[in-house]
Design an enzyme around this catalytic site. Structure first.
Site, PDB file in Angstrom:
ATOM      1  N   MET A  30      37.511  38.467  36.758  1.00 24.14           N
ATOM      2  CA  MET A  30      37.809  38.950  38.042  1.00 24.14           C
ATOM      3  C   MET A  30      36.386  39.499  38.886  1.00 24.14           C
ATOM      4  O   MET A  30      36.712  40.282  39.707  1.00 24.14           O
ATOM      5  CB  MET A  30      38.740  40.323  37.799  1.00 24.14           C
ATOM      6  CG  MET A  30      40.189  39.955  37.425  1.00 24.14           C
ATOM      7  SD  MET A  30      41.491  41.019  37.757  1.00 24.14           S
ATOM      8  CE  MET A  30      40.879  42.547  37.109  1.00 24.14           C
ATOM      9  N   TYR A  32      32.536  41.071  39.428  1.00 25.94           N
ATOM     10  CA  TYR A  32      31.748  42.252  39.257  1.00 25.94           C
ATOM     11  C   TYR A  32      31.223  42.132  37.709  1.00 25.94           C
ATOM     12  O   TYR A  32      31.215  43.068  37.019  1.00 25.94           O
ATOM     13  CB  TYR A  32      32.367  43.419  39.393  1.00 25.94           C
ATOM     14  CG  TYR A  32      31.758  44.633  39.913  1.00 25.94           C
ATOM     15  CD1 TYR A  32      31.090  44.363  41.487  1.00 25.94           C
ATOM     16  CD2 TYR A  32      31.120  45.669  39.122  1.00 25.94           C
ATOM     17  CE1 TYR A  32      30.277  45.398  41.889  1.00 25.94           C
ATOM     18  CE2 TYR A  32      30.380  46.668  39.634  1.00 25.94           C
ATOM     19  CZ  TYR A  32      29.749  46.298  41.100  1.00 25.94           C
ATOM     20  OH  TYR A  32      28.682  47.229  41.658  1.00 25.94           O
ATOM     21  N   LEU A  33      30.408  40.998  37.643  1.00 26.61           N
ATOM     22  CA  LEU A  33      29.849  40.675  36.497  1.00 26.61           C
ATOM     23  C   LEU A  33      29.037  41.534  35.521  1.00 26.61           C
ATOM     24  O   LEU A  33      28.380  42.222  36.337  1.00 26.61           O
ATOM     25  CB  LEU A  33      29.326  39.329  36.405  1.00 26.61           C
ATOM     26  CG  LEU A  33      29.937  38.095  37.080  1.00 26.61           C
ATOM     27  CD1 LEU A  33      29.462  36.765  37.233  1.00 26.61           C
ATOM     28  CD2 LEU A  33      31.423  37.845  36.132  1.00 26.61           C
ATOM     29  N   HIS A  37      30.590  39.541  30.501  1.00 31.18           N
ATOM     30  CA  HIS A  37      30.999  38.291  30.992  1.00 31.18           C
ATOM     31  C   HIS A  37      29.758  37.215  30.551  1.00 31.18           C
ATOM     32  O   HIS A  37      30.185  35.952  30.375  1.00 31.18           O
ATOM     33  CB  HIS A  37      30.982  38.570  32.571  1.00 31.18           C
ATOM     34  CG  HIS A  37      32.092  39.276  32.926  1.00 31.18           C
ATOM     35  ND1 HIS A  37      31.749  40.476  33.682  1.00 31.18           N
ATOM     36  CD2 HIS A  37      33.430  38.974  32.882  1.00 31.18           C
ATOM     37  CE1 HIS A  37      32.875  41.050  33.881  1.00 31.18           C
ATOM     38  NE2 HIS A  37      34.050  40.412  33.429  1.00 31.18           N
ATOM     39  N   GLN A 148      36.907  40.545  23.410  1.00 32.22           N
ATOM     40  CA  GLN A 148      37.639  41.324  22.572  1.00 32.22           C
ATOM     41  C   GLN A 148      38.049  42.739  22.921  1.00 32.22           C
ATOM     42  O   GLN A 148      38.897  43.417  22.796  1.00 32.22           O
ATOM     43  CB  GLN A 148      36.902  41.031  21.172  1.00 32.22           C
ATOM     44  CG  GLN A 148      37.599  42.187  20.178  1.00 32.22           C
ATOM     45  CD  GLN A 148      39.022  41.785  19.613  1.00 32.22           C
ATOM     46  OE1 GLN A 148      39.416  40.682  19.820  1.00 32.22           O
ATOM     47  NE2 GLN A 148      39.661  43.009  19.312  1.00 32.22           N
ATOM     48  N   ASP A 150      39.374  43.392  25.663  1.00 32.41           N
ATOM     49  CA  ASP A 150      40.826  43.416  26.128  1.00 32.41           C
ATOM     50  C   ASP A 150      41.579  42.816  24.928  1.00 32.41           C
ATOM     51  O   ASP A 150      42.301  41.792  25.095  1.00 32.41           O
ATOM     52  CB  ASP A 150      40.887  42.546  27.262  1.00 32.41           C
ATOM     53  CG  ASP A 150      40.098  43.139  28.617  1.00 32.41           C
ATOM     54  OD1 ASP A 150      40.653  44.245  28.919  1.00 32.41           O
ATOM     55  OD2 ASP A 150      39.043  42.532  28.860  1.00 32.41           O
ATOM     56  N   MET A 184      31.330  47.746  27.784  1.00 34.05           N
ATOM     57  CA  MET A 184      31.221  47.273  29.194  1.00 34.05           C
ATOM     58  C   MET A 184      32.290  46.720  29.966  1.00 34.05           C
ATOM     59  O   MET A 184      33.187  46.162  29.252  1.00 34.05           O
ATOM     60  CB  MET A 184      30.068  46.215  29.163  1.00 34.05           C
ATOM     61  CG  MET A 184      28.848  46.523  28.732  1.00 34.05           C
ATOM     62  SD  MET A 184      27.505  45.223  29.528  1.00 34.05           S
ATOM     63  CE  MET A 184      26.074  45.997  28.782  1.00 34.05           C
ATOM     64  N   SER A 185      32.475  47.297  31.043  1.00 27.26           N
ATOM     65  CA  SER A 185      33.665  47.124  31.966  1.00 27.26           C
ATOM     66  C   SER A 185      33.426  47.130  33.227  1.00 27.26           C
ATOM     67  O   SER A 185      32.455  47.963  33.715  1.00 27.26           O
ATOM     68  CB  SER A 185      34.610  48.231  31.457  1.00 27.26           C
ATOM     69  OG  SER A 185      35.703  48.118  32.569  1.00 27.26           O
TER      70      SER A 185
END
Ligand code: PAF
Length: 281
Positions: A30, A32-33, A37, A148, A150, A184-185
């Site tokens: 989605m 906003y790397l 990612h 992982q 999620d 990280m998110s």
């Protein structure tokens, strides 16, 4: 690297890549790397000839009171990061391209979507499986890469792929963490300085629980209590859930035995963060 918005344009490129025998890796995002990612891109580049990344903030996986509108978006920054990482094509469709007005079809995996995040985010996984199934049909990848972090999402997607006989391999890559352990998110960007500091308790308490299991603790309720109490010591934290389940089918466990998932979701102010560890005894 090309940025493509139209499904028909992307399909034409994929057709020619496939005709020349290229193996296609796919990284759905989605945007906003972050380094999480990029680790998926690296894995895809290692194992495929051609890597496609999608960037689409999928409206159907957000509830009415969730952060769809304010979800961070920065296409210029994402394009630069993706290009540097070696992505061949970014697929960045508009909402209308993915969900035209006449749109009526949804994919739903039963049972395992009603637990953990599914309890407080009804409809979330239906939106995820719908968009991921659409993206798989558009991209027709040989392999698709997910993080992982999620944990429930990857189990749900793997189930969909098995149940619907989809012709691809789902590859799960490890959680990438900040220097202090925070997973990280893209949503970490919402955190205030104080919330960001406090959020370290999530990974800390999970790692401590893992250590307790290593030292012989097997009672899931004691471990849940331990993690919850540790999280309650910091400012801002409001627990959504802390649960221990079978790592494959997400059924709650009472005793730690085999491979288990310790998963949690906690709010810091308006930001809901998730994290998990898998432990095998
Ligand atoms: O994990 C995400 O970023 C999203 O849920 C996904 C898989 C790209 C579907 O919108």
């Amino acid at each position: 690297m090309r940025v493509i918005e139209k499904i028909s344009d992307l399909k034409a490129v994929i057709r020619s890549q496939k005709l020349s025998g290229k193996i296609i890796g796919f990284v759905p995002t989605m945007g906003y790397l972050h380094e999480g990612h990029i680790s998926l891109v690296k894995a895809s580049k290692d194992e495929n000839d051609f890597t496609i990344m999608s960037i689409f903030v999928n409206p159907t996986q957000f509830g009415p009171n969730e952060d769809f509108e304010k979800y961070p978006r920065d296409m210029a920054r994402d394009s630069k990061m993706a290009e540097e990482a070696g992505v061949d094509i970014i697929f960045a469709p508009t909402r209308e391209e993915m969900y035209p007005d006449s749109y009526k079809t949804y994919i739903e995996v039963e049972d395992i979507t009603g637990v953990l995040c599914g309890k407080t985010r009804p409809g979330h996984f239906k939106g995820v499986t719908t968009v991921v199934a659409k993206l798989f049909n558009i991209v027709e990848p040989d392999k698709a890469y997910f993080g992982q972090k999620d944990a429930q999402q990857v189990i749900v997607i793997k189930k969909m792929v098995r149940d619907l006989n989809m012709n691809l391999e789902v590859v799960i890559c490890p959680i990438i963490r900040e220097y202090d352990g925070l997973a990280m998110s893209s949503r970490n960007s919402y955190l205030s300085t104080g919330e960001r500091k406090a959020a370290v308790i999530l990974s800390k308490s999970l790692f401590e629980a893992k250590e307790l299991i290593k030292n012989g603790e097997r009672d899931a309720s004691k471990l849940i209590k331990y993690i919850s109490e540790r999280i309650s010591t910091v400012d801002f934290a409001e627990i959504d859930y802390v649960e221990i389940t079978d790592a494959e089918n997400l059924e709650e466990v009472e005793m730690i035995n085999g491979k288990v998932l310790i998963a949690l979701a906690v709010r810091f102010g308006k930001t809901r963060l998730i994290d998990n560890v898998v432990v095998e005894v």
